[in-house]
Scaffold this motif. Structure first.
Motif, PDB file in Angstrom:
ATOM      1  N   CYS A  31       1.224  -1.563   0.097  1.00 27.08           N
ATOM      2  CA  CYS A  31      -0.121   0.444   0.012  1.00 27.08           C
ATOM      3  C   CYS A  31       0.784   1.040   0.000  1.00 27.08           C
ATOM      4  N   TYR A  39      -4.776   0.821  -4.394  1.00 32.84           N
ATOM      5  CA  TYR A  39      -6.166  -0.517  -4.046  1.00 32.84           C
ATOM      6  C   TYR A  39      -7.097   0.543  -4.325  1.00 32.84           C
ATOM      7  N   TYR A  40      -7.580   1.581  -3.988  1.00 32.74           N
ATOM      8  CA  TYR A  40      -8.612   2.206  -3.633  1.00 32.74           C
ATOM      9  C   TYR A  40      -9.007   2.744  -5.296  1.00 32.74           C
ATOM     10  N   ARG A  44     -13.207   0.492  -6.390  1.00 36.63           N
ATOM     11  CA  ARG A  44     -14.115   0.984  -6.596  1.00 36.63           C
ATOM     12  C   ARG A  44     -14.460  -0.165  -8.395  1.00 36.63           C
ATOM     13  N   TYR A  68     -17.092   4.310   3.414  1.00 34.46           N
ATOM     14  CA  TYR A  68     -16.959   3.906   2.420  1.00 34.46           C
ATOM     15  C   TYR A  68     -16.564   4.487   1.303  1.00 34.46           C
ATOM     16  N   TYR A  71     -12.785   5.467   1.357  1.00 32.38           N
ATOM     17  CA  TYR A  71     -12.427   4.364   1.481  1.00 32.38           C
ATOM     18  C   TYR A  71     -11.609   4.768  -0.556  1.00 32.38           C
ATOM     19  N   GLU A  72     -12.578   4.198  -1.098  1.00 32.80           N
ATOM     20  CA  GLU A  72     -12.494   4.808  -2.666  1.00 32.80           C
ATOM     21  C   GLU A  72     -12.059   5.706  -2.980  1.00 32.80           C
ATOM     22  N   SER A  73     -12.477   6.539  -2.791  1.00 36.13           N
ATOM     23  CA  SER A  73     -11.418   8.023  -3.435  1.00 36.13           C
ATOM     24  C   SER A  73     -10.235   8.157  -2.549  1.00 36.13           C
ATOM     25  N   GLY A  74      -9.569   6.938  -1.750  1.00 33.41           N
ATOM     26  CA  GLY A  74      -8.384   7.348  -0.971  1.00 33.41           C
ATOM     27  C   GLY A  74      -8.729   8.561  -0.154  1.00 33.41           C
ATOM     28  N   ARG A  77      -7.407   5.296   4.339  1.00 32.97           N
ATOM     29  CA  ARG A  77      -6.517   3.987   4.368  1.00 32.97           C
ATOM     30  C   ARG A  77      -8.040   3.470   4.364  1.00 32.97           C
ATOM     31  N   ILE A  78      -8.285   1.981   3.963  1.00 31.76           N
ATOM     32  CA  ILE A  78      -8.929   1.030   4.163  1.00 31.76           C
ATOM     33  C   ILE A  78      -8.358   0.184   4.694  1.00 31.76           C
TER      34      ILE A  78
END
Length: 111
Positions: A31, A39-40, A44, A68, A71-74, A77-78
């Motif tokens: 990561c 990863y993000y 997505r 969430y 997480y997808e936009s960065g 961090r997930i």
């Protein structure tokens, strides 16, 4: 399972980590280095390819839709536990989920 991944023409890796701490370390290193697709972007892409909404995945992870979305936009961090849950839900390896490999095959489950 086929001998080769149709997308990348390599044999899937059947590496099994000796401990959860080893898996966590690998996850963190990849990561931080940003190897492959971020990863993000991958989470997505997988969600959209499978036809789920952010709210549906947020419900599975027991987080809010806004979290969430972050997480997808960065922006956020997930957490590792959530990434592992997503990998199981989507039936892909964690390596695929974080963009290390393009072979989506999950690792065999240990007994």
């Amino acid at each position: 399972m086929p001998d080769e991944c149709a997308n990348c023409h390599i044999r899937p890796s059947f590496r099994v980590y000796n401990s959860i701490s080893q898996a966590i370390l690998v996850y963190i290193v990849f990561c931080i280095r940003g190897i492959g697709m971020r990863y993000y972007e991958k989470i997505r892409e997988i969600r959209e390819d499978r036809g789920y909404t952010q709210q549906q995945i947020a419900d599975i992870l027991c987080v809010g839709q806004r979290t969430y979305s972050d997480y997808e936009s960065g922006k956020t961090r997930i957490p590792l536990e959530s990434a592992m849950l997503l990998a199981r839900f989507y039936n892909v390896s964690l390596d695929y989920l974080v963009g290390i490999t393009e072979c989506a095959y999950p690792y065999p489950k240990t007994k």
